[in-house]
Design an enzyme around this catalytic site. Structure first.
Site, PDB file in Angstrom:
ATOM      1  N   ARG A 111      39.532  41.422  44.434  1.00  0.00           N
ATOM      2  CA  ARG A 111      40.544  41.402  43.380  1.00  0.00           C
ATOM      3  C   ARG A 111      39.878  41.384  42.008  1.00  0.00           C
ATOM      4  O   ARG A 111      38.676  41.216  41.882  1.00  0.00           O
ATOM      5  CB  ARG A 111      41.431  40.157  43.520  1.00  0.00           C
ATOM      6  CG  ARG A 111      42.249  40.110  44.786  1.00  0.00           C
ATOM      7  CD  ARG A 111      43.095  38.851  44.851  1.00  0.00           C
ATOM      8  NE  ARG A 111      42.284  37.653  44.983  1.00  0.00           N
ATOM      9  CZ  ARG A 111      42.724  36.427  44.741  1.00  0.00           C
ATOM     10  NH1 ARG A 111      43.952  36.234  44.329  1.00  0.00           N
ATOM     11  NH2 ARG A 111      41.919  35.384  44.895  1.00  0.00           N
ATOM     12  N   TYR A 116      33.873  24.596  34.569  1.00  0.00           N
ATOM     13  CA  TYR A 116      33.746  26.056  34.546  1.00  0.00           C
ATOM     14  C   TYR A 116      32.766  26.478  33.458  1.00  0.00           C
ATOM     15  O   TYR A 116      31.877  27.316  33.688  1.00  0.00           O
ATOM     16  CB  TYR A 116      35.124  26.685  34.311  1.00  0.00           C
ATOM     17  CG  TYR A 116      35.127  28.191  34.340  1.00  0.00           C
ATOM     18  CD1 TYR A 116      35.136  28.880  35.556  1.00  0.00           C
ATOM     19  CD2 TYR A 116      35.129  28.934  33.171  1.00  0.00           C
ATOM     20  CE1 TYR A 116      35.144  30.265  35.593  1.00  0.00           C
ATOM     21  CE2 TYR A 116      35.138  30.314  33.192  1.00  0.00           C
ATOM     22  CZ  TYR A 116      35.143  30.974  34.408  1.00  0.00           C
ATOM     23  OH  TYR A 116      35.144  32.355  34.440  1.00  0.00           O
ATOM     24  N   SER A 119      30.723  34.814  31.462  1.00  0.00           N
ATOM     25  CA  SER A 119      31.993  34.607  30.763  1.00  0.00           C
ATOM     26  C   SER A 119      31.703  34.168  29.338  1.00  0.00           C
ATOM     27  O   SER A 119      30.645  33.593  29.054  1.00  0.00           O
ATOM     28  CB  SER A 119      32.807  33.514  31.466  1.00  0.00           C
ATOM     29  OG  SER A 119      33.928  33.120  30.692  1.00  0.00           O
ATOM     30  N   ILE A 174      40.107  38.627  30.112  1.00  0.00           N
ATOM     31  CA  ILE A 174      40.359  39.797  30.944  1.00  0.00           C
ATOM     32  C   ILE A 174      41.606  39.550  31.788  1.00  0.00           C
ATOM     33  O   ILE A 174      41.778  38.459  32.345  1.00  0.00           O
ATOM     34  CB  ILE A 174      39.154  40.092  31.872  1.00  0.00           C
ATOM     35  CG1 ILE A 174      37.852  40.184  31.055  1.00  0.00           C
ATOM     36  CG2 ILE A 174      39.401  41.363  32.666  1.00  0.00           C
ATOM     37  CD1 ILE A 174      37.784  41.340  30.083  1.00  0.00           C
ATOM     38  N   ASN A 196      29.363  38.766  40.924  1.00  0.00           N
ATOM     39  CA  ASN A 196      30.647  38.660  40.251  1.00  0.00           C
ATOM     40  C   ASN A 196      31.487  37.483  40.741  1.00  0.00           C
ATOM     41  O   ASN A 196      32.282  36.929  39.986  1.00  0.00           O
ATOM     42  CB  ASN A 196      31.441  39.956  40.435  1.00  0.00           C
ATOM     43  CG  ASN A 196      32.883  39.810  40.004  1.00  0.00           C
ATOM     44  OD1 ASN A 196      33.196  39.786  38.820  1.00  0.00           O
ATOM     45  ND2 ASN A 196      33.777  39.677  40.983  1.00  0.00           N
TER      46      ASN A 196
END
Length: 249
Positions: free
Chosen positions: A17, A153, A140, A186, A86
């Site tokens: 995904r 995160y 990120s 995104i 990823n």
């Protein structure tokens, strides 16, 4: 013994995904793609049907799964030309750092940092044997942007940025390029719950280019690496963020 594939071989982790899927779809034109997934076999199977990519179940946080992925690739393809790290997860629940749990911290470090770092170790050893290869880490803007309601995160992505630098230095003499692609906001499942908030902030000027990014924007950056266009730029950080990283007065 495996037969050498007609195309170069790419592993794309977390490809069922979002950004990973867009990367896999971009690469199948030129690469034999092995696309990993963890929970959504249905999404992975639809990717395989749509693109011809080979799918492989893999929890990147599991050492056994990482070894199985590399051994599967060795057995089925006999080579590895590109690794795209990823796969990653967001906290199951956003909590202020005053309330965040060690369990959440450990889970994100396992999947977002330790997993790709040590998958890269396995892939790098193989690429050193081959004498060539390319490695991409998808990090990120959270690598340098503090979000106090998902600190674990941010920490995992900041650590991943250093992993890129370490591997770039270590592998340069072996002809293996290592790159960081740093997406901004995104449009993916990960931000679905707060997408409207981001859209409003973008309209208010959060991003200079005034639009949310798409998975295809990140995929095109991976394409540049995969095609060898950046082979003299190992360690480079590619900001795919619509200009978010720019400081303005």
């Amino acid at each position: 013994m495996s037969r050498p594939p007609a195309k170069p071989v790419a592993i794309v982790t977390g490809a069922s995904r979002g950004i990973g899927r867009a990367i896999a779809k971009e690469l199948v034109a030129t690469h034999q793609v092995i696309a990993t997934y963890r929970g959504r076999r249905d999404a992975a199977e639809s990717l395989a049907a749509e693109t011809g990519a080979e799918i492989f179940p893999c929890d990147i946080g599991s050492a056994a799964d990482r070894h199985a992925l590399i051994e599967f690739t060795r057995g089925s393809c006999g080579r590895l030309d590109l690794l795209v790290n990823n796969a990653g997860i967001a906290p199951r629940e956003r909590r202020d750092i005053l309330e965040a749990t060690e369990e959440s911290f450990d889970e994100l470090i396992s999947v977002n940092l330790r997993g790709p770092h040590f998958l890269t170790q396995l892939a790098a050893r193989w690429m050193v044997e081959q004498g060539a290869g390319r490695i991409v880490f998808v990090t990120s803007i959270s690598a340098y942007t503090a979000s106090v309601n998902r600190g674990e995160y941010c920490i995992s992505k900041a650590g991943l940025s250093m992993s890129v630098a370490l591997w770039a230095v270590r592998l340069a003499l072996h002809g293996i390029g290592v790159f960081e692609i740093r997406p901004g906001v995104i449009r993916t499942d990960m931000i679905a719950a707060v997408e409207d908030v981001y859209e409003q902030r973008i309209r208010d000027g959060l991003i200079p280019q005034r639009r949310m990014g798409e998975g295809a924007d990140v995929a095109r950056a991976v394409r540049a690496v995969a095609s060898g266009l950046l082979d003299y730029s190992t360690g480079q950080v590619l900001d795919v963020d619509g200009g978010f990283h720019l400081r303005t007065l």
